[in-house]
Design a protein around this motif. Structure first.
Motif, PDB file in Angstrom:
ATOM      1  N   MET B   6     -13.418  -9.004  -5.381  1.00  0.00           N
ATOM      2  CA  MET B   6     -12.946  -7.987  -6.334  1.00  0.00           C
ATOM      3  C   MET B   6     -14.123  -7.408  -7.113  1.00  0.00           C
ATOM      4  O   MET B   6     -14.171  -6.220  -7.380  1.00  0.00           O
ATOM      5  CB  MET B   6     -11.910  -8.585  -7.294  1.00  0.00           C
ATOM      6  CG  MET B   6     -10.633  -9.039  -6.614  1.00  0.00           C
ATOM      7  SD  MET B   6      -9.779  -7.699  -5.725  1.00  0.00           S
ATOM      8  CE  MET B   6      -8.761  -8.656  -4.589  1.00  0.00           C
ATOM      9  N   TYR B   9     -15.660  -4.890  -4.902  1.00  0.00           N
ATOM     10  CA  TYR B   9     -14.888  -3.633  -4.870  1.00  0.00           C
ATOM     11  C   TYR B   9     -15.093  -2.825  -6.154  1.00  0.00           C
ATOM     12  O   TYR B   9     -15.088  -1.605  -6.142  1.00  0.00           O
ATOM     13  CB  TYR B   9     -13.380  -3.905  -4.720  1.00  0.00           C
ATOM     14  CG  TYR B   9     -12.963  -4.514  -3.411  1.00  0.00           C
ATOM     15  CD1 TYR B   9     -13.658  -4.259  -2.229  1.00  0.00           C
ATOM     16  CD2 TYR B   9     -11.841  -5.332  -3.344  1.00  0.00           C
ATOM     17  CE1 TYR B   9     -13.252  -4.829  -1.031  1.00  0.00           C
ATOM     18  CE2 TYR B   9     -11.421  -5.892  -2.144  1.00  0.00           C
ATOM     19  CZ  TYR B   9     -12.127  -5.645  -0.989  1.00  0.00           C
ATOM     20  OH  TYR B   9     -11.717  -6.200   0.195  1.00  0.00           O
ATOM     21  N   THR B 111      -0.802  -0.110   0.085  1.00  0.00           N
ATOM     22  CA  THR B 111      -1.029  -1.517  -0.305  1.00  0.00           C
ATOM     23  C   THR B 111       0.279  -2.299  -0.233  1.00  0.00           C
ATOM     24  O   THR B 111       0.289  -3.456   0.182  1.00  0.00           O
ATOM     25  CB  THR B 111      -1.647  -1.646  -1.720  1.00  0.00           C
ATOM     26  OG1 THR B 111      -0.816  -0.998  -2.689  1.00  0.00           O
ATOM     27  CG2 THR B 111      -3.038  -1.063  -1.768  1.00  0.00           C
ATOM     28  N   ASN B 115       0.740  -5.518   2.239  1.00  0.00           N
ATOM     29  CA  ASN B 115       1.090  -6.816   1.662  1.00  0.00           C
ATOM     30  C   ASN B 115       2.446  -7.314   2.164  1.00  0.00           C
ATOM     31  O   ASN B 115       2.667  -8.517   2.267  1.00  0.00           O
ATOM     32  CB  ASN B 115       1.064  -6.755   0.134  1.00  0.00           C
ATOM     33  CG  ASN B 115      -0.349  -6.892  -0.407  1.00  0.00           C
ATOM     34  OD1 ASN B 115      -0.848  -8.003  -0.567  1.00  0.00           O
ATOM     35  ND2 ASN B 115      -1.022  -5.780  -0.633  1.00  0.00           N
ATOM     36  N   ILE B 118       1.541  -8.037   6.394  1.00  0.00           N
ATOM     37  CA  ILE B 118       0.393  -8.798   6.907  1.00  0.00           C
ATOM     38  C   ILE B 118       0.487 -10.283   6.557  1.00  0.00           C
ATOM     39  O   ILE B 118       0.755 -10.633   5.409  1.00  0.00           O
ATOM     40  CB  ILE B 118      -0.912  -8.217   6.323  1.00  0.00           C
ATOM     41  CG1 ILE B 118      -1.139  -6.781   6.803  1.00  0.00           C
ATOM     42  CG2 ILE B 118      -2.117  -9.096   6.642  1.00  0.00           C
ATOM     43  CD1 ILE B 118      -1.385  -6.636   8.269  1.00  0.00           C
ATOM     44  N   VAL B 136     -10.529  -1.537   2.144  1.00  0.00           N
ATOM     45  CA  VAL B 136     -10.261  -2.323   0.934  1.00  0.00           C
ATOM     46  C   VAL B 136      -8.807  -2.819   0.942  1.00  0.00           C
ATOM     47  O   VAL B 136      -8.532  -3.991   0.682  1.00  0.00           O
ATOM     48  CB  VAL B 136     -10.534  -1.475  -0.334  1.00  0.00           C
ATOM     49  CG1 VAL B 136     -10.144  -2.233  -1.592  1.00  0.00           C
ATOM     50  CG2 VAL B 136     -11.992  -1.039  -0.382  1.00  0.00           C
ATOM     51  N   TYR B 137      -7.883  -1.911   1.246  1.00  0.00           N
ATOM     52  CA  TYR B 137      -6.458  -2.269   1.224  1.00  0.00           C
ATOM     53  C   TYR B 137      -6.143  -3.335   2.280  1.00  0.00           C
ATOM     54  O   TYR B 137      -5.359  -4.247   2.042  1.00  0.00           O
ATOM     55  CB  TYR B 137      -5.581  -1.027   1.453  1.00  0.00           C
ATOM     56  CG  TYR B 137      -5.735   0.046   0.400  1.00  0.00           C
ATOM     57  CD1 TYR B 137      -6.250  -0.242  -0.869  1.00  0.00           C
ATOM     58  CD2 TYR B 137      -5.395   1.374   0.660  1.00  0.00           C
ATOM     59  CE1 TYR B 137      -6.408   0.752  -1.828  1.00  0.00           C
ATOM     60  CE2 TYR B 137      -5.541   2.366  -0.308  1.00  0.00           C
ATOM     61  CZ  TYR B 137      -6.053   2.052  -1.541  1.00  0.00           C
ATOM     62  OH  TYR B 137      -6.197   3.031  -2.490  1.00  0.00           O
ATOM     63  N   SER B 140      -7.810  -6.831   1.320  1.00  0.00           N
ATOM     64  CA  SER B 140      -7.225  -7.514   0.172  1.00  0.00           C
ATOM     65  C   SER B 140      -5.788  -7.960   0.441  1.00  0.00           C
ATOM     66  O   SER B 140      -5.250  -8.763  -0.305  1.00  0.00           O
ATOM     67  CB  SER B 140      -7.332  -6.665  -1.089  1.00  0.00           C
ATOM     68  OG  SER B 140      -6.603  -5.494  -0.929  1.00  0.00           O
TER      69      SER B 140
END
Lengths: 396, 396
Positions: B6, B9, B111, B115, B118, B136-137, B140
């Motif tokens: 983080m 990022y 996102t 989430n 995945i 990034v998405y 994370s």
């Protein structure tokens, strides 16, 4: 094949929400005025007039591309400056513009903080009873959720806290005024907690972050000086929302602010920005950000909530109920008339009273009464509370 | 001690943002009119008048507690109904109210989707050049990021895609009109991709989700019928934002909609709701949700972008530049005059031209020109493009 944890979060809505829906169905069945719905912490008082006046002024006067355009991901500079200046003046804090991050309410402030700080397996301590979403936010950031029971008067129990401390503890969340108990932490408690955490920071040789979740900060009805945590503890963060004080819960406007004295504060702020980015937050609504400088320090007419509290506690006391002292928020934490609070709320339903069992908040034997409702509903509910008491007295 | 990912990022903002800041400093130094800043995809056209008119109407006429109150976490029912009805009518789709989730722009839609779907180690395929936040998405959410190069004409290269397929592929993201190339996928491509993915779904015996990221859907300047993916592929989701079409990027209003024919669509929608909850999204701004029924089908005056494209491509062609066909979005993907695009943009800076190297988008040898700028800036920039070309011709 899906992420089963997310499916679980999505398919098991909170008990609060379920009870709210049940109350709604009951209203449809027997008439709205015959159901006493104390389930939801949804502001019932209008926003102050300045909110809509300032929104219209902004829409009329600002150049539309800038009014509705991207702001910096941390927030509009003028808005950040105004909030910091307000907090420093109001709470004697020494916060700085460069360590505030505008968020979609306090919820986003918490998820961003946890994602910024937590590495898989780190522990997050909360005090039970607690706002149930803390569990969801902790688990989904990879953290381990560690509730610690409070004392009988719902203060921090430092012996129990001590028993839960270990090297993996990374974050401690506090929530004052408290949902669901209505308790407000005094300066004395914050000082004691700060000393306690500093001791363990030295012992473990790493920071323990104190995250103060403060959506109810302005909703205090007794004469308590609010202790602003960054004045007491350096490794602290404050998550705030304008949802409750301004009755704007649906607009999702709030902020996260870090103590400038935090260890490696720049890196922590980078991690906050990174977590915001990774969760998909780009910026908070530009219009609502620009509203903030006009409404700082204003609140809805909170005396209505105080009236509700005074009336409700007086009447319930007369009937023989016991409850925690509700100095803030808009919740009364009432002792159930039997040890099983879930059984108790089911009996209460027979009298058309909808209350939330403390089990939802990780505790036993109590119910939460949200008194952010119309006064006349409270008045009409008293005979039902009387019958509920009589029901239990007849069983003795 | 922090979450280092983080911090990374947050501390390494995008090259696009860095170049934008550089251009800003240069403007301060040599005057705004002497710098040609093509870095940022920020709408330069005002929102249509109906936006501010409807906002004022809502603020004036709606009861304030409901106007600014919580909506359901999936969105205001009337708004969801209006969007679904609009999409079904416009694209001949067969979407349903119960499978739409209002989001804070398309970013949150992505996102939330990742989430929801995945599990750690699942793979997400994107086509390079790609919007850099996809990485990034994906990371994370616990996924593995798999960029697949497109063909020389920036279409999907099915041989390369085939070479990247494996049992761990869970999501494929497409973005049409495309950032950074301006390409718009034809119906033929969408049919071919759908057939391709169905073949692998059978082979692997699990769904492969197609996520279509469509913030530029209305920004199409050529005569192309937009193929709405849910009409072609059952396991598909659409992430949309009103940012670009209505010039409201800072208000963060969009939606995620699932094909009702998706395998286990109810469970996937639960997972979407759960992911929204876990990331800290409560609901999208109530005021902006209520705006949507008034503005559906409206757009800013897109002919300005088309004018910009037509003028810019005509002039650059005259100067001898080569570029991809920009049918949509507001980007022109220009071939750099040397193989190293980063070196090329540094030379361009000497002529006060600020362009974004394709390296930022996971590809080589090109630059992105964002033509969502004032026409007069484009006009003034042409002599600089001419000098840049002469610079390279002199080196031959």
């Amino acid at each position: 094949m899906l992420n089963e944890k997310m499916k679980e979060y999505g398919s098991s809505p909170s008990i609060i929400r379920q009870l709210f829906e049940e109350a709604k169905s009951k209203k449809a069945l027997i008439g709205e005025s015959n159901v006493y719905d104390f389930t939801i912490g949804n502001p019932s008082i209008e926003p102050p007039k300045v909110v809509n006046e300032a929104l219209i002024k902004l829409i009329r006067e600002l150049e539309p591309i800038s009014l509705h355009g991207y702001t910096s991901s941390t927030g509009d500079p003028a808005t950040k400056k105004a909030i910091i200046s307000y907090l420093n003046k109001t709470y004697g804090a020494a916060l700085r513009d460069e360590y505030i991050y505008l968020t979609m309410g306090a919820a986003a402030g918490i998820t961003i903080t946890l994602n910024a700080l937590i590495n898989k397996g780190d522990e997050v301590i909360v005090f039970a009873p607690y706002f149930p979403e803390y569990r969801v936010y902790t688990e989904s950031s990879g953290g381990i959720f560690r509730p610690v029971d409070t004392s009988e008067s719902f203060d921090i129990d430092f012996l129990k806290l001590e028993a839960s401390m270990n090297e993996k503890v990374k974050v401690v969340i506090i929530n004052s005024p408290n949902n669901p108990t209505g308790a407000v932490y005094t300066e004395e408690i914050i000082i004691k907690l700060s000393n306690f955490l500093r001791k363990y920071e030295k012992e473990y040789n790493h920071p323990i972050y104190l995250l103060s979740d403060e959506p109810y900060r302005e909703l205090i009805y007794d004469d308590i000086k609010y202790p602003f945590v960054t004045n007491y503890y350096d490794n602290s963060l404050v998550a705030y929302s304008f949802s409750k004080s301004l009755s704007l819960p649906g607009e999702r406007i709030g902020y996260l602010v870090l103590s400038p004295k935090m260890e490696n504060v720049k890196d922590v702020f980078y991690a906050v920005c990174g977590a915001g980015r990774a969760l998909g937050y780009i910026c908070q609504s530009s219009l609502f950000q620009k509203l903030i400088p006009y409404v700082l320090g204003h609140t809805s007419n909170m005396s209505e909530y105080k009236d509700n509290r005074d009336y409700l506690t007086k009447e319930l006391k007369k009937l023989g109920y016991e409850f925690a002292n509700s100095s803030g928020a808009f919740y009364l934490y009432l002792k159930a008339l039997e040890s099983d609070a879930v059984k108790f709320i089911n009996i209460a339903k027979e009298y058309n009273l909808y209350l939330v069992p403390s089990d939802s908040f990780g505790a036993k034997g109590y119910v939460r009464i949200a008194y952010c409702v119309k006064k006349d509903m409270i008045e009409r509910s008293i005979p039902a509370f009387k019958k509920l008491m009589e029901h239990y007295e007849a069983l003795k």
